[in-house]
Write a protein that holds these residues in place. Structure first.
Motif, PDB file in Angstrom:
ATOM      1  N   GLY A  54     -29.188  46.222  14.479  1.00 11.81           N
ATOM      2  CA  GLY A  54     -29.042  46.748  13.128  1.00 11.81           C
ATOM      3  C   GLY A  54     -29.294  45.594  12.179  1.00 11.81           C
ATOM      4  N   SER A  55     -29.219  45.829  10.887  1.00 13.53           N
ATOM      5  CA  SER A  55     -29.503  44.719   9.951  1.00 13.53           C
ATOM      6  C   SER A  55     -28.495  43.593  10.078  1.00 13.53           C
ATOM      7  N   THR A  56     -27.242  43.952  10.389  1.00 14.11           N
ATOM      8  CA  THR A  56     -26.179  42.932  10.377  1.00 14.11           C
ATOM      9  C   THR A  56     -26.580  41.681  11.165  1.00 14.11           C
ATOM     10  N   LYS A  57     -27.111  41.907  12.365  1.00 13.82           N
ATOM     11  CA  LYS A  57     -27.419  40.777  13.247  1.00 13.82           C
ATOM     12  C   LYS A  57     -28.390  39.781  12.606  1.00 13.82           C
ATOM     13  N   GLN A  60     -28.710  36.227   7.262  1.00 11.43           N
ATOM     14  CA  GLN A  60     -28.794  34.771   7.376  1.00 11.43           C
ATOM     15  C   GLN A  60     -27.839  34.082   6.428  1.00 11.43           C
ATOM     16  N   GLY A  61     -28.006  34.398   5.133  1.00 12.63           N
ATOM     17  CA  GLY A  61     -27.360  33.632   4.062  1.00 12.63           C
ATOM     18  C   GLY A  61     -25.863  33.556   4.209  1.00 12.63           C
ATOM     19  N   GLY A  62     -25.189  34.705   4.257  1.00 10.35           N
ATOM     20  CA  GLY A  62     -23.749  34.657   4.430  1.00 10.35           C
ATOM     21  C   GLY A  62     -23.009  35.759   3.705  1.00 10.35           C
ATOM     22  N   ILE A  63     -21.751  35.471   3.394  1.00  7.29           N
ATOM     23  CA  ILE A  63     -20.856  36.459   2.786  1.00  7.29           C
ATOM     24  C   ILE A  63     -20.246  35.846   1.531  1.00  7.29           C
ATOM     25  N   PHE A 166     -28.574  58.782  20.069  1.00  3.24           N
ATOM     26  CA  PHE A 166     -29.164  59.061  18.754  1.00  3.24           C
ATOM     27  C   PHE A 166     -28.333  60.135  18.048  1.00  3.24           C
ATOM     28  N   GLY A 167     -27.752  59.782  16.900  1.00  6.73           N
ATOM     29  CA  GLY A 167     -27.031  60.781  16.098  1.00  6.73           C
ATOM     30  C   GLY A 167     -28.058  61.697  15.454  1.00  6.73           C
ATOM     31  N   VAL A 168     -28.042  62.962  15.837  1.00  5.54           N
ATOM     32  CA  VAL A 168     -29.091  63.880  15.363  1.00  5.54           C
ATOM     33  C   VAL A 168     -28.677  64.534  14.043  1.00  5.54           C
ATOM     34  N   GLY A 220     -32.739  55.199   7.800  1.00 12.29           N
ATOM     35  CA  GLY A 220     -32.134  56.133   6.831  1.00 12.29           C
ATOM     36  C   GLY A 220     -31.648  57.438   7.442  1.00 12.29           C
ATOM     37  N   ASP A 221     -31.412  57.451   8.760  1.00 14.21           N
ATOM     38  CA  ASP A 221     -30.977  58.703   9.412  1.00 14.21           C
ATOM     39  C   ASP A 221     -29.689  59.254   8.797  1.00 14.21           C
ATOM     40  N   GLY A 222     -28.738  58.352   8.527  1.00 12.61           N
ATOM     41  CA  GLY A 222     -27.431  58.801   8.031  1.00 12.61           C
ATOM     42  C   GLY A 222     -27.565  59.534   6.709  1.00 12.61           C
ATOM     43  N   GLY A 379     -20.724  50.802   4.137  1.00  9.49           N
ATOM     44  CA  GLY A 379     -21.821  49.891   4.478  1.00  9.49           C
ATOM     45  C   GLY A 379     -23.068  50.279   3.703  1.00  9.49           C
ATOM     46  N   GLU A 380     -24.212  49.864   4.249  1.00 14.96           N
ATOM     47  CA  GLU A 380     -25.456  50.072   3.503  1.00 14.96           C
ATOM     48  C   GLU A 380     -25.826  51.548   3.385  1.00 14.96           C
ATOM     49  N   ALA A 381     -25.302  52.379   4.276  1.00 15.58           N
ATOM     50  CA  ALA A 381     -25.610  53.823   4.208  1.00 15.58           C
ATOM     51  C   ALA A 381     -24.992  54.473   2.977  1.00 15.58           C
ATOM     52  N   ASN A 395     -23.524  40.151  -1.027  1.00 16.17           N
ATOM     53  CA  ASN A 395     -22.436  41.093  -1.317  1.00 16.17           C
ATOM     54  C   ASN A 395     -22.374  42.246  -0.313  1.00 16.17           C
ATOM     55  N   SER A 396     -23.378  42.381   0.557  1.00 16.55           N
ATOM     56  CA  SER A 396     -23.387  43.621   1.354  1.00 16.55           C
ATOM     57  C   SER A 396     -22.553  43.532   2.630  1.00 16.55           C
ATOM     58  N   LEU A 397     -22.557  42.375   3.287  1.00 14.17           N
ATOM     59  CA  LEU A 397     -21.662  42.264   4.450  1.00 14.17           C
ATOM     60  C   LEU A 397     -20.225  42.456   3.968  1.00 14.17           C
TER      61      LEU A 397
HETATM   62  C1  LIG Z   1     -33.006  39.954   7.502  1.00 11.75           C
HETATM   63  C2  LIG Z   1     -31.775  40.347   6.738  1.00 11.75           C
HETATM   64  C3  LIG Z   1     -30.963  39.367   6.168  1.00 11.75           C
HETATM   65  C4  LIG Z   1     -29.815  39.720   5.467  1.00 11.75           C
HETATM   66  N1  LIG Z   1     -28.984  38.745   4.977  1.00 11.75           N
HETATM   67  C5  LIG Z   1     -27.805  39.102   4.398  1.00 11.75           C
HETATM   68  C6  LIG Z   1     -26.850  38.125   4.022  1.00 11.75           C
HETATM   69  O1  LIG Z   1     -27.041  36.932   4.226  1.00 11.75           O
HETATM   70  N2  LIG Z   1     -25.695  38.551   3.448  1.00 11.75           N
HETATM   71  C7  LIG Z   1     -25.419  39.866   3.204  1.00 11.75           C
HETATM   72  O2  LIG Z   1     -24.354  40.200   2.684  1.00 11.75           O
HETATM   73  N3  LIG Z   1     -26.315  40.803   3.581  1.00 11.75           N
HETATM   74  C8  LIG Z   1     -27.483  40.455   4.170  1.00 11.75           C
HETATM   75  N4  LIG Z   1     -28.363  41.422   4.557  1.00 11.75           N
HETATM   76  C9  LIG Z   1     -27.994  42.823   4.385  1.00 11.75           C
HETATM   77  C10 LIG Z   1     -26.941  43.177   5.392  1.00 11.75           C
HETATM   78  O3  LIG Z   1     -27.273  42.567   6.623  1.00 11.75           O
HETATM   79  C11 LIG Z   1     -26.828  44.679   5.588  1.00 11.75           C
HETATM   80  O4  LIG Z   1     -26.712  45.319   4.356  1.00 11.75           O
HETATM   81  C12 LIG Z   1     -25.601  45.002   6.424  1.00 11.75           C
HETATM   82  O5  LIG Z   1     -25.639  44.274   7.630  1.00 11.75           O
HETATM   83  C13 LIG Z   1     -25.561  46.493   6.714  1.00 11.75           C
HETATM   84  O6  LIG Z   1     -24.541  46.728   7.644  1.00 11.75           O
HETATM   85  P1  LIG Z   1     -24.305  48.204   8.152  1.00 11.75           P
HETATM   86  O7  LIG Z   1     -23.226  48.126   9.154  1.00 11.75           O
HETATM   87  O8  LIG Z   1     -24.127  49.091   7.000  1.00 11.75           O
HETATM   88  O9  LIG Z   1     -25.697  48.621   8.820  1.00 11.75           O
HETATM   89  P2  LIG Z   1     -26.519  47.963  10.033  1.00 11.75           P
HETATM   90  O10 LIG Z   1     -26.050  46.623  10.383  1.00 11.75           O
HETATM   91  O11 LIG Z   1     -27.953  48.128   9.696  1.00 11.75           O
HETATM   92  O12 LIG Z   1     -26.146  48.917  11.233  1.00 11.75           O
HETATM   93  C14 LIG Z   1     -26.560  50.261  11.250  1.00 11.75           C
HETATM   94  C15 LIG Z   1     -26.180  50.849  12.579  1.00 11.75           C
HETATM   95  O13 LIG Z   1     -26.406  52.269  12.573  1.00 11.75           O
HETATM   96  C16 LIG Z   1     -27.077  52.641  13.753  1.00 11.75           C
HETATM   97  N5  LIG Z   1     -27.819  53.894  13.506  1.00 11.75           N
HETATM   98  C17 LIG Z   1     -28.766  54.137  12.578  1.00 11.75           C
HETATM   99  N6  LIG Z   1     -29.200  55.416  12.691  1.00 11.75           N
HETATM  100  C18 LIG Z   1     -28.509  55.986  13.702  1.00 11.75           C
HETATM  101  C19 LIG Z   1     -28.525  57.255  14.315  1.00 11.75           C
HETATM  102  N7  LIG Z   1     -29.349  58.248  13.937  1.00 11.75           N
HETATM  103  N8  LIG Z   1     -27.687  57.481  15.351  1.00 11.75           N
HETATM  104  C20 LIG Z   1     -26.858  56.517  15.805  1.00 11.75           C
HETATM  105  N9  LIG Z   1     -26.809  55.284  15.249  1.00 11.75           N
HETATM  106  C21 LIG Z   1     -27.621  55.021  14.223  1.00 11.75           C
HETATM  107  C22 LIG Z   1     -27.963  51.452  14.073  1.00 11.75           C
HETATM  108  O14 LIG Z   1     -28.387  51.469  15.401  1.00 11.75           O
HETATM  109  C23 LIG Z   1     -26.991  50.315  13.744  1.00 11.75           C
HETATM  110  O15 LIG Z   1     -26.089  50.112  14.819  1.00 11.75           O
HETATM  111  C24 LIG Z   1     -29.513  41.089   5.270  1.00 11.75           C
HETATM  112  C25 LIG Z   1     -30.327  42.070   5.819  1.00 11.75           C
HETATM  113  C26 LIG Z   1     -31.443  41.713   6.561  1.00 11.75           C
HETATM  114  C27 LIG Z   1     -32.298  42.782   7.164  1.00 11.75           C
END
Ligand SMILES: Cc1cc2nc3c(=O)[nH]c(=O)nc-3n(C[C@H](O)[C@H](O)[C@H](O)COP(=O)(O)OP(=O)(O)OC[C@H]3O[C@@H](n4cnc5c(N)ncnc54)[C@H](O)[C@@H]3O)c2cc1C
Length: 557
Positions: A54-57, A60-63, A166-168, A220-222, A379-381, A395-397
């Motif tokens: 997912g994006s989290t992994k 880079q920058g931080g929190i 896969f969440g449908v 954007g499935d969610g 989260g981002e959804a 700000n997103s983490l």
């Molecule tokens: C390269 C990069 C660098 C970034 N750097 C920073 C940073 O330094 N600091 C910061 O605050 N933010 C940063 N961001 C943004 C931040 O990483 C994301 O906004 C945040 O990690 C989103 O977390 P989340 O848990 O909402 O979603 P995600 O981490 O994207 O996780 C979404 C999860 O939902 C699952 N999923 C999606 N669709 C379905 C489905 N249909 N069925 C089942 N599972 C599903 C995915 O598999 C995944 O496990 C960065 C983003 C990117 C891409």
């Protein structure tokens, strides 16, 4: 017309698993919710890839959080509001910055190891932050460390993690959410996750665009499934384009590499300068904060410079730092540049903007609640309104943790007060809808959709381009309906449905603000548009949705 559900199914014939909390996604938001909910009931995480994808992994920058004596939630609030270009929800931002420091400390207690010097957390600076307030791990590997720590905690717990599931669709009955229909990819079968509470934590939608930093699961499935279920979606037109993704090209195909590798904003925070192809520094001409201006301003300026110099990238110059210093501070960036034949201590790095962060999403209140009972999002959804028209870096983490905690607290209260959910599953039976067995390969349709979105709904938009994009997306949707059943077809359908809503929102907003730029309306229009666009489905009968959504225009809070 679109179908309420992506597929036909008969719940009485599907294996059912019952939980108190069903969480969709295993990024920071989903894992955080699961850790908060465990001990208060049974918890399942449904995630479509491996658990750490997912994006989290990739963060880079931080929190960001007000953690040092010179800083305060009030200063963090001001920087967030300024970056958000007039559309932030002040109350939500106040929650974020006030509760943020506690959540970062809780994350440390949960095992995340952030960089320290003399026993103190090292704080970095990023664009549009007035002060150093960003904690980081191993230089530029914050997201990887966050995922590692949270997954380690989950592994010690009784949370069930259903990977490659896969969440449908969300299952709804009598205006409440009763769970999620999943598809086990390895087993090739449906599984019905019944939940007292369902939490969408499925991330953003960067993959709608051809050029993006987001990994392939972020489609954007969610938001799409929430829309079909009747949830409100807000601010979809605001997609943040990160100014500095590595401008790399696949040598065999000549295509741009996707996803793009990010060159973190923290690099500019450490003094890197942006140069055009003539080697001239340009940011001071565009904004007093120069390279540290808000992201929307930097992306827009880069675009103008690329246009003026007829090139597809600009240069990010870090050569004032030694090889050792770069290697120590940004090990992943250093390694990736070297793999591309670039020594960042000796030559500037070619960079260009890429779709990065989805400010809009499932509309929630301050406790992650949506307009559907028993359905929460974070989260981002989600769209809590904290980012407004342009997210402040890092700000997103933080948002994932702060609003993840609040969502679980609110959900727990709701579960305690309400009778257990008792759906009549036979009434959810969805008769077989005819699907095709052929058509263009899904990969090709996906690429077509991403290309339309990047070219016509990307950094610079216009009425003509957006109208044409909607027509093209409609054609892609028609093609998608002919694909055989399966996750690829469902994912693509989600992408096309959401892409259409993004384009419609962008068409409606006849101004330029934050990340949304219109060549035909180049200025902000505060009188008409200091407002949010909120979309909901228009239900035709129980199984069909009008392609044209209901549109609400709401004042900023
Ligand atoms: C390269 C990069 C660098 C970034 N750097 C920073 C940073 O330094 N600091 C910061 O605050 N933010 C940063 N961001 C943004 C931040 O990483 C994301 O906004 C945040 O990690 C989103 O977390 P989340 O848990 O909402 O979603 P995600 O981490 O994207 O996780 C979404 C999860 O939902 C699952 N999923 C999606 N669709 C379905 C489905 N249909 N069925 C089942 N599972 C599903 C995915 O598999 C995944 O496990 C960065 C983003 C990117 C891409």
């Amino acid at each position: 017309m679109i179908s309420r559900y992506l597929t036909s199914f008969d719940p009485s014939r599907i294996r059912q698993l019952k939980y108190d909390y069903v969480i969709l996604g295993s990024g920071i938001a989903g894992l955080w919710c699961a850790l908060e909910a465990m001990g208060h009931g049974s918890v399942a995480i449904v995630t479509k890839g491996p658990r750490d994808e997912g994006s989290t992994k990739y963060a880079q920058g931080g929190i960001a959080a007000a953690l040092c004596p010179q800083d305060s939630p009030a200063l963090h609030l001001q920087d967030t509001m300024d970056a958000g270009a007039g559309l932030c929800n002040r109350e939500a931002v106040s929650v974020l910055v006030t509760e943020g420091p506690q959540r970062v400390k809780q994350l440390v207690r949960r095992g995340a190891e952030f960089d320290q010097e003399n026993g103190q957390l090292v704080l970095a600076r990023e664009g549009a932050h007035g002060i150093r307030r960003i904690v980081r791990a191993q230089g530029d590997q914050t997201g990887r460390e966050v995922e590692r720590a949270l997954i380690a905690e989950i592994q010690k717990s009784r949370v069930d993690v259903h990977e490659k599931m896969f969440g449908v669709d969300l299952l709804t009955q009598r205006d409440e959410c009763v769970g999620v229909l999943g598809w086990s990819v390895p087993k090739g079968e449906f599984v019905l996750f019944r939940g007292e509470v369902t939490i969408i934590a499925s991330g953003g939608a960067g993959q709608l665009f051809d050029v993006t930093t987001n990994p392939t699961v972020v489609t954007g499935d969610g938001a799409a499934m929430a829309f079909r279920a009747g949830a409100q979606l807000q601010d979809l037109e605001f997609m943040q384009f990160h100014p500095t993704a590595l401008a790399s090209v696949d040598e065999s195909s000549g295509d741009s590499v996707s996803p793009k590798f990010l060159i973190s904003e923290a690099v500019r925070g450490e003094g890197a300068q942006l140069l055009n192809l003539h080697g001239e520094r340009f940011m001071p001409h565009y904004h007093p904060l120069a390279e540290l201006a808000p992201r929307d301003v930097v992306s827009k300026s880069i675009l103008e410079e690329m246009h003026k110099t007829h090139t597809k990238h600009v240069l990010l110059d870090l050569t004032a730092h030694s090889r050792e210093a770069i290697q120590h501070r940004f090990p992943t960036i250093f390694r990736t540049c070297e793999e591309q034949g670039i020594d960042p201590s000796a030559q500037p790095i070619p960079v260009s903007p890429a779709a990065h962060y989805t400010m809009g999403g499932v509309k929630t209140g301050l406790n992650g609640e949506t307009n559907i009972r028993r359905l929460y999002a974070c989260g981002e959804a989600a769209c809590t309104g904290v980012h407004g028209a342009n997210r402040l870096a890092s700000n997103s983490l933080l948002e994932g943790m702060v609003f993840g905690s609040r969502a679980v607290t609110a959900a727990r209260r709701m579960v305690d007060r309400q009778q257990p959910v008792a759906p009549d599953l036979s009434a959810i039976f969805v008769p077989t809808c005819p699907r095709g067995r052929e058509g263009k390969p899904p990969e090709r349709l996906r690429k077509e959709l991403q290309t339309v979105m990047w070219r016509q709904v990307g950094l610079l938009r216009s009425d003509e381009a957006l109208q044409d994009a909607v027509t093209r997306i409609d054609m892609i949707q028609a093609e998608t309906a002919r694909l055989p059943e399966g996750p690829k077809a469902w994912e693509l359908t989600n992408m096309a449905q959401l892409a259409r809503l993004v384009a419609l929102s962008a068409l409606l907003r006849t101004e330029s603000r934050g990340a949304h730029r219109r060549s035909d309306y180049p200025e902000p229009d505060n009188r008409r548009w200091r407002k949010h666009i909120v979309l909901t489905r228009r239900l035709i009968d129980n199984l069909q949705i009008d392609a044209e959504p209901d549109i609400l225009v709401e004042d900023v809070k």
